[in-house]
Design a protein around this motif. Structure first.
Motif, mmCIF file in Angstrom:
data_model
loop_
_atom_site.group_PDB
_atom_site.id
_atom_site.type_symbol
_atom_site.label_atom_id
_atom_site.label_comp_id
_atom_site.label_asym_id
_atom_site.label_seq_id
_atom_site.Cartn_x
_atom_site.Cartn_y
_atom_site.Cartn_z
ATOM 1 N N LYS A 441 0.892 -1.034 0.080
ATOM 2 C CA LYS A 441 -0.089 0.028 0.112
ATOM 3 C C LYS A 441 0.886 1.419 -0.075
ATOM 4 C CE LYS A 441 -3.961 -2.102 2.430
ATOM 5 N NZ LYS A 441 -4.786 -2.096 3.509
ATOM 6 N N VAL A 442 2.021 1.032 0.735
ATOM 7 C CA VAL A 442 2.952 2.375 1.005
ATOM 8 C C VAL A 442 3.521 2.611 -0.278
ATOM 9 C CG1 VAL A 442 4.824 3.298 1.875
ATOM 10 C CG2 VAL A 442 3.148 2.245 3.338
ATOM 11 N N SER A 443 3.991 1.572 -1.020
ATOM 12 C CA SER A 443 4.388 1.703 -2.515
ATOM 13 C C SER A 443 3.469 2.260 -3.634
ATOM 14 C CB SER A 443 5.036 0.190 -2.911
ATOM 15 O OG SER A 443 5.997 -0.392 -2.078
ATOM 16 N N ALA A 444 2.333 1.794 -3.592
ATOM 17 C CA ALA A 444 1.280 2.380 -4.425
ATOM 18 C C ALA A 444 1.036 3.742 -4.269
ATOM 19 C CB ALA A 444 -0.048 1.613 -4.184
ATOM 20 N N ALA A 445 1.193 4.238 -2.873
ATOM 21 C CA ALA A 445 0.944 5.514 -2.715
ATOM 22 C C ALA A 445 2.359 6.386 -3.092
ATOM 23 C CB ALA A 445 0.724 5.853 -1.051
ATOM 24 N N GLU A 446 3.511 5.963 -2.848
ATOM 25 C CA GLU A 446 4.415 6.616 -3.338
ATOM 26 C C GLU A 446 4.530 6.599 -4.950
ATOM 27 O OE1 GLU A 446 7.005 8.066 -2.132
ATOM 28 O OE2 GLU A 446 6.522 7.759 0.089
ATOM 29 N N LYS A 447 3.896 5.666 -5.473
ATOM 30 C CA LYS A 447 4.258 5.649 -7.222
ATOM 31 C C LYS A 447 2.964 6.934 -7.563
ATOM 32 C CE LYS A 447 3.129 2.630 -11.135
ATOM 33 N NZ LYS A 447 2.453 3.643 -11.858
ATOM 34 N N ALA A 448 1.718 6.795 -7.076
ATOM 35 C CA ALA A 448 0.847 7.791 -7.214
ATOM 36 C C ALA A 448 1.308 9.371 -6.979
ATOM 37 C CB ALA A 448 -0.267 7.579 -6.406
ATOM 38 N N ARG A 449 2.465 9.607 -5.993
ATOM 39 C CA ARG A 449 2.825 10.800 -5.861
ATOM 40 C C ARG A 449 3.727 11.221 -6.586
ATOM 41 N NH1 ARG A 449 4.738 9.581 -0.768
ATOM 42 N NH2 ARG A 449 2.757 10.253 0.167
ATOM 43 N N ALA A 450 4.623 10.056 -7.199
ATOM 44 C CA ALA A 450 5.566 10.259 -7.964
ATOM 45 C C ALA A 450 4.946 10.578 -9.358
ATOM 46 C CB ALA A 450 6.406 9.037 -8.157
ATOM 47 N N ASP A 451 3.936 9.975 -9.918
ATOM 48 C CA ASP A 451 3.430 10.255 -11.009
ATOM 49 C C ASP A 451 2.898 11.811 -11.095
ATOM 50 O OD1 ASP A 451 3.891 7.629 -11.949
ATOM 51 O OD2 ASP A 451 1.791 6.843 -11.506
ATOM 52 N N ARG A 452 2.139 12.184 -9.729
ATOM 53 C CA ARG A 452 1.666 13.595 -9.674
ATOM 54 C C ARG A 452 2.738 14.517 -9.820
ATOM 55 N NH1 ARG A 452 0.139 13.785 -4.510
ATOM 56 N NH2 ARG A 452 2.019 15.166 -3.977
ATOM 57 N N ARG A 453 3.887 14.489 -9.220
ATOM 58 C CA ARG A 453 5.081 15.295 -9.422
ATOM 59 C C ARG A 453 5.519 15.261 -10.848
ATOM 60 N NH1 ARG A 453 7.875 13.197 -3.808
ATOM 61 N NH2 ARG A 453 6.675 14.289 -2.112
ATOM 62 N N ALA A 454 5.502 14.198 -11.483
ATOM 63 C CA ALA A 454 6.078 14.163 -12.941
ATOM 64 C C ALA A 454 5.021 15.232 -13.753
ATOM 65 C CB ALA A 454 5.914 12.719 -13.343
ATOM 66 N N ASN A 455 3.604 14.938 -13.562
ATOM 67 C CA ASN A 455 2.789 15.894 -14.140
ATOM 68 C C ASN A 455 2.977 17.418 -13.865
ATOM 69 O OD1 ASN A 455 1.661 13.815 -15.641
ATOM 70 N ND2 ASN A 455 0.049 13.416 -13.737
ATOM 71 N N VAL A 456 3.290 17.621 -12.392
ATOM 72 C CA VAL A 456 3.525 18.975 -12.058
ATOM 73 C C VAL A 456 4.621 19.491 -12.749
ATOM 74 C CG1 VAL A 456 4.179 20.422 -10.108
ATOM 75 C CG2 VAL A 456 2.372 18.665 -9.843
ATOM 76 N N ARG A 457 5.763 18.701 -12.699
ATOM 77 C CA ARG A 457 6.870 19.405 -13.438
ATOM 78 C C ARG A 457 6.929 19.565 -15.001
ATOM 79 N NH1 ARG A 457 13.097 16.960 -12.539
ATOM 80 N NH2 ARG A 457 14.197 18.170 -13.898
ATOM 81 N N GLU A 458 6.104 18.680 -15.469
ATOM 82 C CA GLU A 458 5.738 18.849 -16.871
ATOM 83 C C GLU A 458 4.896 20.208 -17.304
ATOM 84 O OE1 GLU A 458 3.531 16.656 -20.879
ATOM 85 O OE2 GLU A 458 3.672 15.613 -18.722
ATOM 86 N N LEU A 459 4.074 20.325 -16.623
ATOM 87 C CA LEU A 459 3.273 21.646 -16.760
ATOM 88 C C LEU A 459 3.890 22.827 -16.326
ATOM 89 C CD1 LEU A 459 -0.267 20.106 -15.748
ATOM 90 C CD2 LEU A 459 0.505 20.464 -18.016
ATOM 91 N N ALA A 460 4.815 22.867 -15.170
ATOM 92 C CA ALA A 460 5.533 23.766 -14.671
ATOM 93 C C ALA A 460 6.685 24.267 -15.750
ATOM 94 C CB ALA A 460 6.110 23.441 -13.580
ATOM 95 N N ASP A 461 6.959 23.380 -16.451
ATOM 96 C CA ASP A 461 7.910 23.519 -17.571
ATOM 97 C C ASP A 461 7.347 24.445 -18.757
ATOM 98 O OD1 ASP A 461 10.121 22.440 -16.549
ATOM 99 O OD2 ASP A 461 9.954 20.439 -17.307
ATOM 100 N N LYS A 462 6.087 24.284 -18.909
ATOM 101 C CA LYS A 462 5.382 25.320 -19.942
ATOM 102 C C LYS A 462 5.119 26.509 -19.394
ATOM 103 C CE LYS A 462 2.942 20.879 -21.729
ATOM 104 N NZ LYS A 462 1.741 20.535 -22.188
ATOM 105 N N GLY A 463 5.622 26.917 -18.170
ATOM 106 C CA GLY A 463 5.168 28.197 -17.440
ATOM 107 C C GLY A 463 3.726 28.643 -17.017
ATOM 108 N N TRP A 464 3.160 27.366 -16.503
ATOM 109 C CA TRP A 464 1.869 27.384 -16.109
ATOM 110 C C TRP A 464 1.936 27.658 -14.562
ATOM 111 C CZ3 TRP A 464 -2.193 23.019 -17.475
ATOM 112 C CH2 TRP A 464 -2.091 23.303 -18.953
ATOM 113 N N ALA A 465 1.000 28.411 -13.881
ATOM 114 C CA ALA A 465 0.960 28.870 -12.531
ATOM 115 C C ALA A 465 0.319 27.549 -11.637
ATOM 116 C CB ALA A 465 -0.014 29.946 -12.334
ATOM 117 N N ASN A 466 0.593 27.748 -10.455
ATOM 118 C CA ASN A 466 0.114 26.741 -9.465
ATOM 119 C C ASN A 466 -1.446 26.489 -9.666
ATOM 120 O OD1 ASN A 466 2.893 26.513 -8.787
ATOM 121 N ND2 ASN A 466 2.466 27.398 -6.923
#
Length: 502
Positions: A441-466
């Protein structure tokens, strides 16, 4: 003066306490402010004099050395099995012999008689310690101060002066007391007239240190005639007091009341100083906004405040008080572009040390003085020791700091929480198997968190606001902000500038 070692010898001599309680006794009198440390010596505070005076005048039996020693012997008898706690408390509560109480009602009546005999306690008399020649120390709500009841001021009131924290009670002689009254009596000194308001600028001494005040003369328009009103409006007194209160500003640490000029006082009273305004992108909305920067001096030192059109503000510390009057907009932009010092992990860069003391010759470790959440402390990276209040971070001798660290190391590690840790070590195979079962369960949560951070990084690179990123991924701006901070700290991510929304 006692040291910890000599105080323990005196306790042993008077049969007060036991080896197992000596450390807690000394810790208690320090924590309650009855004594403070100066080097190895324990210096009594003026608060201790007031407490002892109250106990000796109102409860002489219970602070008598013989009573304390007798009680310790009784506790030893209980520990040795020669008596029981119930019997000892019964004798203490009901008494013994012919005058002993025979019921709870009689015991209560006896206690009420003892309390009634105390009478009304004169707090002023209890908190007054005579020095001589009309000088007396008063222990007030905001600390001790010196009062001269023999040589009054022009209004017929006693002259007063604050007592320095570095002055021990045995060092306060009549001569020293008169010198404090004459040179630090705290009376206002007029520096001149403010050319703008026409008010008088004064330098005063308060309980938080010296400060300047602008006393504006009362005008006919400011006077309020309330005689025609049979009943004053609620809050009118508070409003009147606020209106009559002069504008005040604390002196800089580098300033002295004796040498303060009118020009310096007017500069202090002009704070906060408006540094200027500039345009920047709002990180949450992605829109351009105008921010105003002000420089001021506060409780924790000089600082800048940046306020946007939405009313939200941000602060940054300045290096010195003189920068309040010299910092410009370009310097302010540079400071606000840097990360803010935070109190938690991942919230900002580490705060630099206040002072570098060099290498400890005993441990060969580098020693510095830092500022933490609970105040200034000395550290070598492994052992931390709170800086006692009688020392100053800027002037303490490195050898004295090394000695304080050595004392802290000699005390050993804190025992707080050891019982809980021992319980964790004794976990059974069954609890270990449950922990193993939760791992997926902890590993699944970590995976979901890592996926979300990857999406945040991709959109932040485009200059999007929070705000825009949060709406896109179904999260919140606060979570997006935390993810960007985590990426910056752990992956060295450098976020590009936010592109304004069109």
């Amino acid at each position: 003066r006692y040291t910890e070692a000599s105080l323990v010898k005196e306790l042993e001599k008077k049969e007060i306490g036991r080896p197992s309680t000596y450390a807690s006794i000394i810790s208690t009198i320090i924590d309650r402010g009855y004594v403070y440390e100066r080097g190895r010596a324990l210096i009594p505070s003026w608060l201790a004099f007031s407490v002892i005076k109250l106990l000796e005048t109102k409860f002489p039996k219970y602070v008598d050395y013989e009573f304390t020693a007798h009680m310790e012997n009784g506790l030893d008898r209980i520990a040795g099995g020669k008596d029981t706690g119930k019997n000892w408390l019964t004798r203490f509560y009901f008494g013994s012999g012919d005058g002993a109480a025979r019921s709870e009602d009689e015991a209560h009546a006896g206690l009420q008689q003892q309390v009634a005999q105390l009478g009304e306690i004169d707090a002023r008399a209890i908190n007054t310690i005579e020095i001589g020649d009309g000088l007396q120390v008063r222990v007030g709500r905001y600390g001790p101060y010196l009062e001269d009841v023999k040589h009054l001021d022009d209004d017929g009131n006693p002259r007063r002066a604050s007592l320095p924290d570095t002055l021990a009670p045995d060092e306060l002689t009549v001569e020293v007391g008169h010198d404090l009254i004459e040179n630090h009596s705290g009376g206002p000194r007029a520096l001149g007239v403010d050319p703008v308001s026409g008010g008088t600028v004064e330098v005063r001494n308060g309980r938080f240190g010296p400060y300047v005040a602008l006393v504006v003369p009362e005008t006919a328009d400011s006077k309020t005639d309330v005689s025609a009103e049979s009943k004053p409006k609620r809050g009118s007194k508070a409003k009147k007091a606020a209106a009559e209160r002069p504008k005040m500003a604390s002196l800089f640490k580098t300033m002295k009341p004796e040498s303060l000029t009118l020009e310096d006082a007017l500069k202090l009273l002009s704070l906060p100083r408006v540094v200027g305004s500039y345009e920047e992108v709002n990180a949450e909305t992605g829109e351009m906004q105008t921010v105003t920067v002000q420089a001021n001096n506060g409780r924790y030192g000089p600082y800048l405040t940046k306020t946007g059109d939405d009313g939200k503000s941000d602060t940054r510390s300045l290096g010195s008080e003189d920068e309040i009057f010299t910092v410009d907009v370009d310097k302010a932009k540079e400071l606000f572009a840097q990360p803010k010092y935070g109190r938690g992990r991942g919230r900002g860069a580490a705060k630099p040390p206040l002072r570098d003391l060099g290498t400890d010759p005993e441990t060969q470790k580098h020693v510095t003085i830092k500022s933490g959440f609970y105040g200034e402390y000395i550290t070598d990276g492994e052992t931390n020791r709170t800086l006692p209040k009688q020392y100053d971070a800027a002037t303490i001798d490195p050898a004295e700091a090394f000695r304080l660290l050595a004392e802290k190391r000699a005390q050993g590690p804190s025992k707080r929480g050891r019982g809980r840790k021992a319980g964790k070590k004794g976990t059974t195979t069954k609890s270990a198997s449950r922990k193993t079962a939760k791992t997926p369960k902890v590993s699944a949560a970590e995976k979901a968190r890592a996926d979300r951070r990857a999406n945040v990084r991709e959109l932040a690179d485009k200059g999007w606001a929070n705000t825009r990123i949060a709406k896109e991924i179904g999260s919140t701006p606060a979570t997006v902000k935390a993810d960007v901070a985590w990426l910056t700290e752990h992956e060295g991510y450098s976020r590009p500038s936010v592109v304004p929304a069109r």
